[in-house]
Design a protein around this motif. Structure first.
Motif, PDB file in Angstrom:
ATOM      1  N   PRO A 380     -10.021  -7.636  -3.349  1.00 16.64           N
ATOM      2  CA  PRO A 380     -10.532  -8.274  -2.127  1.00 16.64           C
ATOM      3  C   PRO A 380     -10.938  -9.737  -2.305  1.00 16.64           C
ATOM      4  O   PRO A 380     -10.882 -10.513  -1.356  1.00 16.64           O
ATOM      5  N   VAL A 381     -11.380 -10.147  -3.514  1.00 19.01           N
ATOM      6  CA  VAL A 381     -11.840 -11.521  -3.737  1.00 19.01           C
ATOM      7  C   VAL A 381     -10.966 -12.151  -4.821  1.00 19.01           C
ATOM      8  O   VAL A 381     -10.845 -11.613  -5.916  1.00 19.01           O
ATOM      9  N   ILE A 382     -10.387 -13.292  -4.497  1.00 18.39           N
ATOM     10  CA  ILE A 382      -9.458 -13.919  -5.448  1.00 18.39           C
ATOM     11  C   ILE A 382      -9.787 -15.403  -5.577  1.00 18.39           C
ATOM     12  O   ILE A 382      -9.934 -16.119  -4.589  1.00 18.39           O
ATOM     13  N   PHE A 383      -9.893 -15.843  -6.821  1.00 22.87           N
ATOM     14  CA  PHE A 383     -10.077 -17.256  -7.141  1.00 22.87           C
ATOM     15  C   PHE A 383      -8.754 -17.789  -7.699  1.00 22.87           C
ATOM     16  O   PHE A 383      -8.209 -17.231  -8.658  1.00 22.87           O
ATOM     17  N   TYR A 384      -8.253 -18.842  -7.100  1.00 18.90           N
ATOM     18  CA  TYR A 384      -7.047 -19.506  -7.588  1.00 18.90           C
ATOM     19  C   TYR A 384      -7.493 -20.792  -8.295  1.00 18.90           C
ATOM     20  O   TYR A 384      -8.096 -21.670  -7.681  1.00 18.90           O
ATOM     21  N   ILE A 385      -7.184 -20.906  -9.576  1.00 15.96           N
ATOM     22  CA  ILE A 385      -7.712 -22.013 -10.377  1.00 15.96           C
ATOM     23  C   ILE A 385      -6.577 -22.929 -10.847  1.00 15.96           C
ATOM     24  O   ILE A 385      -5.576 -22.464 -11.397  1.00 15.96           O
ATOM     25  N   GLY A 386      -6.745 -24.199 -10.645  1.00 13.98           N
ATOM     26  CA  GLY A 386      -5.804 -25.208 -11.153  1.00 13.98           C
ATOM     27  C   GLY A 386      -4.806 -25.647 -10.110  1.00 13.98           C
ATOM     28  O   GLY A 386      -4.895 -26.742  -9.566  1.00 13.98           O
ATOM     29  N   MET A 387      -3.813 -24.804  -9.861  1.00 11.27           N
ATOM     30  CA  MET A 387      -2.804 -25.050  -8.827  1.00 11.27           C
ATOM     31  C   MET A 387      -2.137 -26.416  -8.984  1.00 11.27           C
ATOM     32  O   MET A 387      -1.742 -27.051  -8.019  1.00 11.27           O
ATOM     33  N   ASP A 388      -2.020 -26.874 -10.213  1.00 15.20           N
ATOM     34  CA  ASP A 388      -1.437 -28.185 -10.464  1.00 15.20           C
ATOM     35  C   ASP A 388       0.055 -28.066 -10.751  1.00 15.20           C
ATOM     36  O   ASP A 388       0.670 -27.022 -10.502  1.00 15.20           O
ATOM     37  N   ALA A 389       0.631 -29.128 -11.280  1.00 18.93           N
ATOM     38  CA  ALA A 389       2.079 -29.159 -11.510  1.00 18.93           C
ATOM     39  C   ALA A 389       2.540 -28.049 -12.452  1.00 18.93           C
ATOM     40  O   ALA A 389       3.706 -27.636 -12.396  1.00 18.93           O
ATOM     41  N   ALA A 390       1.645 -27.548 -13.302  1.00 21.27           N
ATOM     42  CA  ALA A 390       2.013 -26.474 -14.223  1.00 21.27           C
ATOM     43  C   ALA A 390       2.356 -25.181 -13.484  1.00 21.27           C
ATOM     44  O   ALA A 390       2.985 -24.289 -14.053  1.00 21.27           O
ATOM     45  N   TRP A 391       1.941 -25.072 -12.226  1.00 22.34           N
ATOM     46  CA  TRP A 391       2.267 -23.883 -11.431  1.00 22.34           C
ATOM     47  C   TRP A 391       3.704 -23.933 -10.907  1.00 22.34           C
ATOM     48  O   TRP A 391       4.204 -22.948 -10.359  1.00 22.34           O
TER      49      TRP A 391
END
Length: 866
Positions: A380-391
């Protein structure tokens, strides 16, 4: 700008659409598990599954895939004799082509792979039972009602399992939804702290964190979770296992055993929990007198000549940790009885890195998921961390892969991934090391305009320590703490603070590593200080005795070869110091100075010979809260001249001046001369001053080359000097002294002399009094032309005029670039006070990284990580 996603169906919505089907196929295993978890009544057979699970489980009841790629690799090298690297390369490409096109024979259509080794691999893959040919051969019962979820994810091989009739279940609604705001932070630690603060009020089983496994964020997250004793689950690669990494590090270290230093075994000691060791990393391992170090030495000494089996046993005996997973893998490779050497270790590590061997999910709790392999997350709870070019997924350079199709699939998966859970938080960094973080490429595909920074998107900026509430997880509160106000700073700390404040922070937390280079310089400084007071005593001692004393202090760092080299350095350094100081001793002993004080500092020669130091001009300290300066000067030659001993690289005066620029901060700046002269001019405000560098070892090669003392190089070549002029540059330019200096030692035929002699001092002074020289790195062409026109108006248009005027201005520019003036030190004083203000401000909040190049930062890894 806003970002719009195709609105995704939730897992519950997908379940409602497929719950009446007999069989549900998806290539996303977590989605299949989530759908199965929602079945409320007992069910016979399979409901939701993947093509691979369906085919391979029925044909071979071992669902853990005994015929995976590693099994195939072992089969290939056994049956074909192909080398490890070639077998891995050809196997990976063959399976990739098979999965993409649905036919394993297609790999042979490409000239680069139409070869015997690949033909053998294709043949082996077609025989027996493995996860790939199982999918290819499996037939679904025609009487089953089949639903296919997310058909865009199915490869050519996956589609081979589909029956003639099935229903495709869409995963997107026919409408868009706006992506929620990005939450921007100034550092990785602030992001992880936010997650940790909120986890304290959440059930770990309700939370997932999507983060790149190889980045800093995951390491920080796992460490923080361990520290807080919050359970988490992740499928770690075997090469992430600390014991596995330490095992191979032990082997590599043991195979390069000669001249090992303590720093070379610190990583091993750190993992093994050995912390009661010498802090001096440059000390030779064999000279360290410590019981814990003895254990490490014995372990390393037993490795050379042993096979992998014996080394495993030694490591397990030493650590008490079982290495069963690694032993199993080495057994599969049939190399347990192979002697360890660089070649065999390289081969094993290449194998482990190529197949991404996981050791199974660890525990239960917070789910740590990778954006590379995850689309659906049932939390139910999600943290998305970074999301930079490495994704951004890199398109494989394989001819059978369509770039357009690949990008479409990954873009759809990205949109699905970002819409999991009931509460979603996108935590990103705005800048790292003073540079904007580049967002994942897919944001460009979803936004109306190019996205170069997270600030191009809808965002909220967060700083500080965050409240422990998921209802308002990013509101800011500060903990009150008392910090000691500083009103002075040393030049070495200012160098760090101005370039990278966070580097200063870590330099204060950590002891500087004491090494042979710093120690050598310190010993020569101590000799010079002692010699001023006790020159007669030193002359009475045998020179080798002094060198023995100094090298004995360094024996922890030196092997036999290095010892002789170091003795030569000390011999030449001592000789240079004595040659320099001998003519000055009487003057130095009678000279008095104000504004400095003598403080105790350790001195090898004082402690060894038990003789005190009384000189008031050597190693003198100063501190002035009004100016913000503090430091220690090596030698005060007279009231006009400060001297600093240097044992490092010699730089040009122009470079030293450039490194002290307070506007354009240089990499590894050097404010020493500016700070010391700034302090000294407060004591002697109306005289010209000098800051002199004495490079004690700069003639080392020349002396060695000369072969005898009678042809020693001139000691004057070891000095450099920065002059501080007590009058401004503009005032100096118009003086008679400057006019004379421009022609001093220059032939009458020189264009400079011709111009100056013919216009005379008065005309010279009048022009520069009314037209101050605009100092820039290069001569100002307009100003130069104005000066030339002025001179021609006086003496006429001659060929030498232009050249002479340009050289005059060039000499002035060189003077400006190689000297200090009151305006420079005034600017420095203002800069210094501003830096001290910032320092106290940082102590109340956090130290930024600044706009610094990573290679020029002392504690680079810590600065990047934190």
């Amino acid at each position: 700008m806003p970002v719009y996603l195709k609105r995704a169906l939730t897992i519950d919505e997908i379940f409602e659409r497929v719950r009446l089907y007999d069989l549900v196929l998806t290539v996303d295993a977590p989605l299949a598990d989530a759908l199965n978890a929602r079945i409320e009544s007992p069910l016979l057979g399979v409901f939701a599954t993947t093509p691979r699970r369906l085919a391979y489980r029925i044909l071979d009841e071992a669902e853990d895939a005994s015929g995976d790629q590693r099994e195939l690799f072992l089969d290939i090298i056994t049956k074909t004799g192909t080398g490890w690297k070639s077998a891995i390369y050809f196997l990976e490409n063959t399976i990739s082509c098979w999965q993409e096109t649905g036919d394993r024979q297609n790999i042979l259509k490409y000239p680069a792979f139409d070869r015997g080794e690949v033909q053998d691999i294709v043949s082996i893959l077609g025989r027996g039972i493995n996860p790939f040919n199982s999918v290819e051969k499996y037939n679904i019962d025609s009487g089953l009602k089949v639903a296919v979820v997310a058909l865009h994810q199915f490869t050519g091989l996956d589609r081979r399992i589909l029956p003639p009739k099935y229903d495709e279940i869409p995963v997107f609604h026919n409408e868009d939804t706006e992506l929620e705001n990005m939450c921007l932070f100034s550092s990785a630690t602030a992001i992880i702290q936010t997650v940790m603060d909120n986890l304290s009020h959440l059930n770990p089983l309700d939370v997932a964190v999507v983060v790149k496994p190889e980045g800093n964020y995951q390491h920080l997250l796992k460490s923080s979770l361990k520290s807080a004793r919050i359970p988490y689950m992740v499928s770690p690669d075997i090469m992430e296992d600390e014991d596995v990494r330490t095992f191979f590090l032990c082997i590599r270290t043991a195979l390069s055993r000669a001249n090992l230093r303590l720093r070379d075994v610190w990583p091993i000691m750190a993992h093994l929990g050995i912390d009661d060791i010498e802090k001096n990393g440059n000390q030779l391992l064999d000279t360290a007198d410590n019981g814990q170090v003895d254990h490490i030495r014995r372990l390393l000494d037993r490795i050379p000549g042993s096979d992998f089996r014996k080394v495993l046993k030694e490591y397990e005996s030493f650590t008490g940790n079982r290495m069963s997973e690694l032993e199993k893998i080495l057994g599969e490779l049939e190399i347990l009885d192979t002697p360890v050497d660089i070649g065999s270790v390289n081969a094993v590590e290449y194998y482990l890195g190529s197949f991404n061997i996981t050791t199974g999910s660890s525990g239960s709790g917070v789910l740590i998921a990778s954006p590379d392999t995850t689309t659906y997350i049932d939390r139910p709870v999600i943290f998305y961390i970074g999301m930079d070019a490495a994704w951004t997924h890199v398109i494989p350079d394989r001819p059978w892969i369509s770039r357009h199709t690949f990008n479409d699939v990954k873009l759809n998966n990205f949109q699905l991934l970002l819409q999991n859970g009931q509460k979603r938080y996108y935590l990103v960094q705005d800048r790292i090391m003073g540079r904007n973080v580049t967002p994942c490429y897919y944001f460009n595909e979803l936004a109306d305009q190019p996205v170069e920074s997270f600030t191009d998107l809808e965002y909220e900026m967060y700083t500080g320590i965050h409240e422990h509430s998921i209802k308002n997880p990013f509101s800011c509160s500060r903990s009150e703490c008392m910090t000691e106000h500083e009103d002075m700073i040393s030049q070495s700390e200012l160098n760090l603070l101005a370039y990278c404040p966070k580097d200063l922070f870590f330099s204060r937390l950590l002891d500087d590593e004491d090494n042979r280079y710093f120690l050598r310089g310190r010993l020569l400084h101590e000799f010079a200080e002692f010699y001023v007071d006790h020159a007669d005593f030193i002359r009475s001692r045998d020179l080798q005795e002094l060198i023995d004393l100094m090298t004995e202090r360094m024996h922890f760092y030196l092997d036999e070869k290095d010892m002789e080299i170091e003795r030569t350095r000390f011999l030449i350094g001592i000789s240079n110091i004595r040659e320099f100081l001998d003519p000055l001793l009487e003057h130095l002993r009678s000279f008095e100075i104000h504004g400095y004080e003598k403080r105790y500092s350790p001195n090898l020669f004082v402690s060894h010979y038990n003789r005190p130091l009384r000189s008031s001009v050597t190693e003198m300290y100063f501190s002035n809260p009004d100016s913000g300066t503090k430091g220690k000067i090596d030698l005060i030659l007279d009231k006009e001249t400060l001297l600093d001993y240097k044992t490092g690289k010699k730089r040009s005066i122009t470079e030293l001046i450039r490194k002290s620029d307070t506007v354009d901060i240089a990499p590894r700046p050097d404010f020493q001369a500016k700070m010391y002269l700034s302090h000294h001019r407060r004591i002697y405000p109306d005289i010209d001053l000098k800051f002199r560098y004495f490079h004690i070892l700069d003639n080392l090669e020349d002396v060695i080359s000369s072969g005898n003392t009678s042809s020693r190089p001139n000691i004057k070549d070891l000095f450099q000097e920065i002059i501080y002029h007590s009058c401004s540059f503009d005032d100096l330019v118009v003086t008679r002294e400057m006019y004379d200096d421009l022609t001093d030692g220059v032939a009458d035929s020189n264009p400079v002399v011709k111009v100056l002699k013919k216009i005379g001092y008065e005309n010279y002074r009048n022009f520069f009094a009314l037209n101050p020289v605009p100092f820039v790195d290069e001569q100002d062409p307009d100003y130069t032309e104005e000066f030339i026109s002025y001179v021609k108006g006086i003496i006429g248009d001659y060929k030498y005029v232009t050249r002479g005027c340009e050289r005059i201005l060039g000499k002035m520019a060189n003077l400006r670039r190689s000297s200090y003036f009151p305006e420079d030190l005034d600017e420095f004083d203002a800069f210094l006070h501003d830096q001290i203000r910032k320092l106290n401000q940082y102590k109340e909040g956090r130290f930024p990284s600044g706009d610094a190049e990573m290679d020029n930062i002392r504690y680079r890894d810590l600065v990047i990580l934190w």
